[in-house]
Design a protein around this motif. Sequence first.
Motif, short mmCIF file in Angstrom:
data_model
loop_
_atom_site.label_atom_id
_atom_site.label_comp_id
_atom_site.label_asym_id
_atom_site.label_seq_id
_atom_site.Cartn_x
_atom_site.Cartn_y
_atom_site.Cartn_z
N TYR A 27 0.84 -1.19 0.00
CA TYR A 27 0.00 0.00 0.00
C TYR A 27 0.88 1.24 0.00
CZ TYR A 27 -3.57 -3.30 1.50
OH TYR A 27 -4.43 -4.36 1.57
N HIS A 28 0.39 2.28 -0.64
CA HIS A 28 1.07 3.58 -0.59
C HIS A 28 0.79 4.21 0.77
CE1 HIS A 28 2.10 3.56 -4.84
NE2 HIS A 28 0.91 3.02 -5.03
N LEU A 29 1.71 5.01 1.25
CA LEU A 29 1.57 5.66 2.54
C LEU A 29 1.75 7.16 2.36
CD1 LEU A 29 1.21 4.92 5.54
CD2 LEU A 29 3.68 4.96 5.74
N CYS A 30 0.78 7.94 2.82
CA CYS A 30 0.86 9.39 2.75
C CYS A 30 0.89 9.94 4.17
CB CYS A 30 -0.33 9.96 2.00
SG CYS A 30 -0.19 11.75 1.78
N GLN A 31 1.92 10.71 4.48
CA GLN A 31 2.08 11.28 5.81
C GLN A 31 2.16 12.80 5.70
OE1 GLN A 31 5.72 9.10 6.76
NE2 GLN A 31 4.57 8.07 8.38
N GLU A 48 -2.00 8.03 6.35
CA GLU A 48 -3.01 7.17 5.73
C GLU A 48 -2.36 6.24 4.72
OE1 GLU A 48 -6.74 7.60 2.62
OE2 GLU A 48 -6.26 9.30 3.91
N ALA A 49 -2.73 4.96 4.79
CA ALA A 49 -2.32 3.99 3.78
C ALA A 49 -3.45 3.91 2.75
CB ALA A 49 -2.08 2.63 4.43
N TYR A 50 -3.08 3.87 1.47
CA TYR A 50 -4.10 3.78 0.42
C TYR A 50 -3.58 2.91 -0.72
CZ TYR A 50 -1.44 7.33 -2.12
OH TYR A 50 -0.46 8.02 -2.77
N SER A 51 -4.52 2.45 -1.55
CA SER A 51 -4.19 1.57 -2.65
C SER A 51 -4.62 2.19 -3.97
CB SER A 51 -4.90 0.23 -2.47
OG SER A 51 -4.73 -0.57 -3.62
N THR A 52 -3.76 2.09 -4.97
CA THR A 52 -4.14 2.54 -6.30
C THR A 52 -5.05 1.52 -6.97
OG1 THR A 52 -2.12 1.56 -7.21
CG2 THR A 52 -2.06 3.91 -6.65
#
Length: 71
Positions: A27-31, A48-52
Motif C-alpha cells: 500500500y502507498h503511505l501518505c504522511q 493514511e495507507a491507500y491503494s491505487t
Amino acid sequence: MMKPYAKAMENLCNIYDGSNHKQAKGYHLCQVTAANLAHDRIVPLYCEAYSTGAMDYFGGTEKLIEIIKKS
C-alpha cells in the motif's frame, strides 16, 4: 508499506520498495508532518495507507487534495 507475505489482503497494489530497490506488493503511505523550528521538533499530523487498486481511487492528485482538505 510493503506486505511481502500478504495473500488475502484486499486491494494490494504495486509499490516501489526503496529498501530493496525493487517492485513489491503493498500500500502507498501518505504522511503529513509539521516542523516546529523554534523547538527543533517534527510533529506528525496525519497518516493514511491507500491503494491505487481500490475502486474509489481516482488518481494521485485527487488523493493529495483529499488529504490536504482533511488536515
